[in-house]
Design a protein around this motif. Structure first.
Motif, PDB file in Angstrom:
ATOM      1  N   GLU A   1       0.862  -1.140  -0.019  1.00  0.00           N
ATOM      2  CA  GLU A   1      -0.026   0.106   0.023  1.00  0.00           C
ATOM      3  C   GLU A   1       0.894   1.309   0.024  1.00  0.00           C
ATOM      4  O   GLU A   1       0.530   2.263  -0.838  1.00  0.00           O
ATOM      5  CB  GLU A   1      -1.025  -0.059   1.246  1.00  0.00           C
ATOM      6  N   GLU A   2       1.971   1.128   0.761  1.00  0.00           N
ATOM      7  CA  GLU A   2       2.823   2.489   0.828  1.00  0.00           C
ATOM      8  C   GLU A   2       3.581   2.598  -0.266  1.00  0.00           C
ATOM      9  O   GLU A   2       3.780   4.012  -0.918  1.00  0.00           O
ATOM     10  CB  GLU A   2       3.615   2.230   2.016  1.00  0.00           C
ATOM     11  N   LEU A   3       4.136   1.477  -1.063  1.00  0.00           N
ATOM     12  CA  LEU A   3       4.597   1.755  -2.450  1.00  0.00           C
ATOM     13  C   LEU A   3       3.658   2.210  -3.307  1.00  0.00           C
ATOM     14  O   LEU A   3       4.217   3.088  -4.286  1.00  0.00           O
ATOM     15  CB  LEU A   3       4.955   0.154  -2.893  1.00  0.00           C
TER      16      LEU A   3
ATOM     17  N   GLY B   1      -7.917   0.070  -8.469  1.00  0.00           N
ATOM     18  CA  GLY B   1      -8.236   1.894  -8.556  1.00  0.00           C
ATOM     19  C   GLY B   1      -8.313   2.275  -7.252  1.00  0.00           C
ATOM     20  O   GLY B   1      -8.090   3.648  -7.049  1.00  0.00           O
ATOM     21  N   GLY B   2      -8.435   1.577  -6.262  1.00  0.00           N
ATOM     22  CA  GLY B   2      -8.802   2.115  -4.975  1.00  0.00           C
ATOM     23  C   GLY B   2      -7.532   2.727  -4.458  1.00  0.00           C
ATOM     24  O   GLY B   2      -7.612   4.163  -3.801  1.00  0.00           O
TER      25      GLY B   2
ATOM     26  N   ASP C   1     -13.030   1.625   1.306  1.00  0.00           N
ATOM     27  CA  ASP C   1     -12.349   0.815   0.418  1.00  0.00           C
ATOM     28  C   ASP C   1     -11.257   0.134   0.879  1.00  0.00           C
ATOM     29  O   ASP C   1     -11.077  -1.267   0.761  1.00  0.00           O
ATOM     30  CB  ASP C   1     -12.398   1.546  -0.840  1.00  0.00           C
ATOM     31  N   ARG C   2     -10.499   1.128   1.381  1.00  0.00           N
ATOM     32  CA  ARG C   2      -9.206   0.443   2.329  1.00  0.00           C
ATOM     33  C   ARG C   2      -9.243  -0.503   3.379  1.00  0.00           C
ATOM     34  O   ARG C   2      -8.680  -1.483   3.203  1.00  0.00           O
ATOM     35  CB  ARG C   2      -8.345   1.669   2.756  1.00  0.00           C
TER      36      ARG C   2
ATOM     37  N   LYS D   1     -13.123  -5.781  -5.271  1.00  0.00           N
ATOM     38  CA  LYS D   1     -12.941  -5.268  -6.680  1.00  0.00           C
ATOM     39  C   LYS D   1     -14.050  -4.532  -7.175  1.00  0.00           C
ATOM     40  O   LYS D   1     -13.864  -3.493  -7.940  1.00  0.00           O
ATOM     41  CB  LYS D   1     -12.996  -6.612  -7.316  1.00  0.00           C
ATOM     42  N   VAL D   2     -15.299  -4.851  -6.992  1.00  0.00           N
ATOM     43  CA  VAL D   2     -16.485  -4.013  -7.549  1.00  0.00           C
ATOM     44  C   VAL D   2     -16.391  -2.810  -6.930  1.00  0.00           C
ATOM     45  O   VAL D   2     -16.610  -1.585  -7.500  1.00  0.00           O
ATOM     46  CB  VAL D   2     -17.778  -4.837  -7.136  1.00  0.00           C
ATOM     47  N   PHE D   3     -16.327  -2.569  -5.633  1.00  0.00           N
ATOM     48  CA  PHE D   3     -16.489  -1.471  -4.879  1.00  0.00           C
ATOM     49  C   PHE D   3     -15.452  -0.440  -5.268  1.00  0.00           C
ATOM     50  O   PHE D   3     -15.537   0.754  -5.535  1.00  0.00           O
ATOM     51  CB  PHE D   3     -16.197  -1.683  -3.365  1.00  0.00           C
ATOM     52  N   GLY D   4     -13.982  -1.059  -5.198  1.00  0.00           N
ATOM     53  CA  GLY D   4     -12.923  -0.158  -5.632  1.00  0.00           C
ATOM     54  C   GLY D   4     -12.935   0.362  -7.115  1.00  0.00           C
ATOM     55  O   GLY D   4     -12.594   1.673  -7.355  1.00  0.00           O
TER      56      GLY D   4
END
Length: 388
Positions: free
Chosen positions: A80-82, A250-251, A290-291, A315-318
C-alpha cells in the motif's frame, strides 16, 4: 473503540518503503515514469521492481527460504505504501501472483526452479487466461494442449495478456480434454515465452497501456511444466483469480489522487459549491471504507480463509468508486484535465488525472466484469443458488 492503526512491528516494511521513497527525488521519479510509459504497461517499472527485489522485499509473505514468512498485514502495508508513494506496483503484484500459484499448486522442483528467480527480480511472469471468445466466460476457452510423450503441443491464442511482451514465463490455461466437462477438461501449463512458435502482438487500450494477443503455433512445453493435475487446471486458476480480485482495482491510486487534489484545492473552499464540498467528504469516507475492505481481504487471505466471496466485493467497490471519483474530480479541475500538457506546461496532477480518466473506464471489466463479480458474491458469499 476499534483501532485500525498499525503497530510498530506491523509497520516495519511500510517504513522501509518510506526510506526507499526518500531516495527518489523528482528527476528520479520522472525517469521511472518515463520507463513505465516506454514499457506500455500500467504502473510497471522493471528498474524499481529490481530495486525492491535487491532490498529483499519480494515475496514477503511467502514461506522461507524463498520469502520472509511475515504476516500478510505487513506485506499489505508495504504494498500500500509503495503505491500511494506513486511507484509502479503492478510488477510486484503480477510476479508475486505467478509465484503464489506455484506455492499453492506447483511441484517442489517447479518451486525450487522459479521462486528464487522471482524473489531476486530476474524472471517476470504473466498469466494467459482470456481468449478472443473467452473473456468473462473463461470456461469456453479453446486453446488446446495435446500430450505427446514428455511434452504438450500447444495451439491457440490468448488475448488481453498484460505484460506478456516483457515477461519470461506465462501461466497458460489450456484445454487438454475436449470431451470432459468445461471445468474438468482444463490444465495449467508454465510456458517459457521464448519458446519457438510463440508470437506476441500489441493491443493498445484506452488507458494508454499495452496488453497483448499471444499466438501459440505447435509450441512444445515439457510435461514437467504441468501445474497441478492434468484436467484440474480450473482448481489452479481459481486461486489466481481470487488473488487478482483481491487487488485494489483503482482504490489505492484514487486515494493518492484524492490527497493530491486536496492539496491543489487548499485555501479554495470558498470557490467550491456546497455540493462539491459535501461530495468530497463522501468520497473520502468511501475511500477509507474501500481501504478497510481491501485490508479485510488481505487479512482473511493471511489466515488461509476462502476469499472467493469477499475478494470480488473489494474489486467491484474499488473499481466503481475509482470511476465515480475521477469523473467528479475532472469536473472540479475543469478543462485543464482534458488538455493536460497541450500547452507545454507540466501540470503533473492534471496529466495524471487525464490518464486516470481514461484508465478507469476499463477497471470494471478487467479481472472480470462487475456483473460477473456480483454473481460470484451472491453465490459464494451469500450462498444464493445459481439461476442456471
Amino acid at each position: 473503540m476499534m483501532n485500525f492503526a498499525a503497530d510498530m512491528e506491523d509497520a516495519e516494511y511500510r517504513d522501509r518503503m518510506r526510506k526507499i521513497a526518500d531516495d527518489y527525488d523528482w528527476p528520479a521519479m520522472q525517469r521511472m515514469r518515463a520507463e513505465m510509459q516506454s514499457l506500455g504497461v500500467e504502473k510497471y517499472s522493471i528498474e524499481f521492481y529490481q530495486r525492491i527485489a535487491k532490498e529483499g522485499l519480494v515475496g514477503l509473505s511467502w514461506p522461507q527460504p524463498y520469502g520472509k514468512g511475515v504476516p500478510f498485514i505487513r506485506a499489505f502495508l508495504f504494498a500500500e505504501e509503495l503505491e500511494t508513494q506513486g511507484f509502479g506496483g503492478y510488477a510486484l503484484t503480477t510476479n508475486q501472483r505467478g509465484g503464489g500459484m506455484l506455492i499453492r499448486s506447483g511441484t517442489d522442483e517447479q518451486i525450487r526452479q522459479h521462486l528464487p528467480q522471482v524473489v531476486n527480480g530476474t524472471w517476470r511472469f504473466c498469466q494467459g487466461l482470456s481468449e478472443p471468445g473467452a473473456g468473462s466466460d473463461l470456461l469456453s476457452l479453446k486453446t488446446r494442449a495435446v500430450r505427446e510423450g514428455d511434452e504438450y503441443i500447444v495451439n491457440g491464442s490468448k488475448l488481453w495478456t498484460s505484460n506478456a511482451h516483457i515477461s519470461d514465463w506465462t501461466g497458460l490455461l489450456v484445454r487438454t480434454d475436449p470431451e470432459a466437462s468445461r471445468h474438468r477438461g482444463l490444465s495449467m501449463l508454465l510456458v517459457d515465452l521464448k519458446s519457438p512458435g510463440i508470437e506476441i502482438q500489441p493491443v493498445w487500450v484506452m488507458g494508454g497501456w499495452r496488453v497483448n494477443a499471444v499466438f501459440y503455433d505447435n509450441v512444445r512445453v515439457p510435461a514437467a511444466n504441468l501445474i497441478g493435475e492434468e484436467g484440474k487446471g480450473w482448481d489452479v486458476v481459481t486461486g489466481n483469480l481470487d488473488e487478482e480480485r483481491a487487488m485494489s482495482f483503482g482504490g489505492t491510486e484514487t486515494r493518492a489522487l484524492a490527497v493530491r487534489l486536496i492539496h491543489r484545492l487548499e485555501g479554495m473552499a470558498d470557490q467550491l459549491s456546497e455540493t462539491d464540498l459535501e461530495k468530497l467528504g463522501h468520497f473520502i469516507m468511501e475511500l477509507e471504507a474501500d481501504r478497510l475492505l481491501y485490508l479485510r481481504v488481505a487479512l482473511a487471505a493471511g489466515r488461509g480463509d476462502d476469499t472467493s466471496g469477499i475478494g470480488p466485493m473489494s474489486k467491484v467497490f474499488g473499481s466503481e468508486l475509482a470511476q465515480r471519483f475521477i469523473q467528479w474530480a475532472a469536473d472540479v479541475i475543469g478543462d485543464e484535465v482534458l488538455f493536460a500538457d497541450a500547452d507545454g506546461s507540466e501540470d503533473v496532477l492534471a496529466s495524471d488525472m487525464e490518464e486516470q480518466l481514461r484508465a478507469a473506464t476499463v477497471l470494471t471489466n478487467i479481472g472480470g466484469t462487475s456483473e460477473v463479480q456480483r454473481n460470484i458474491i451472491s453465490n459464494r458469499y451469500f450462498k444464493l443458488p445459481r439461476a442456471y
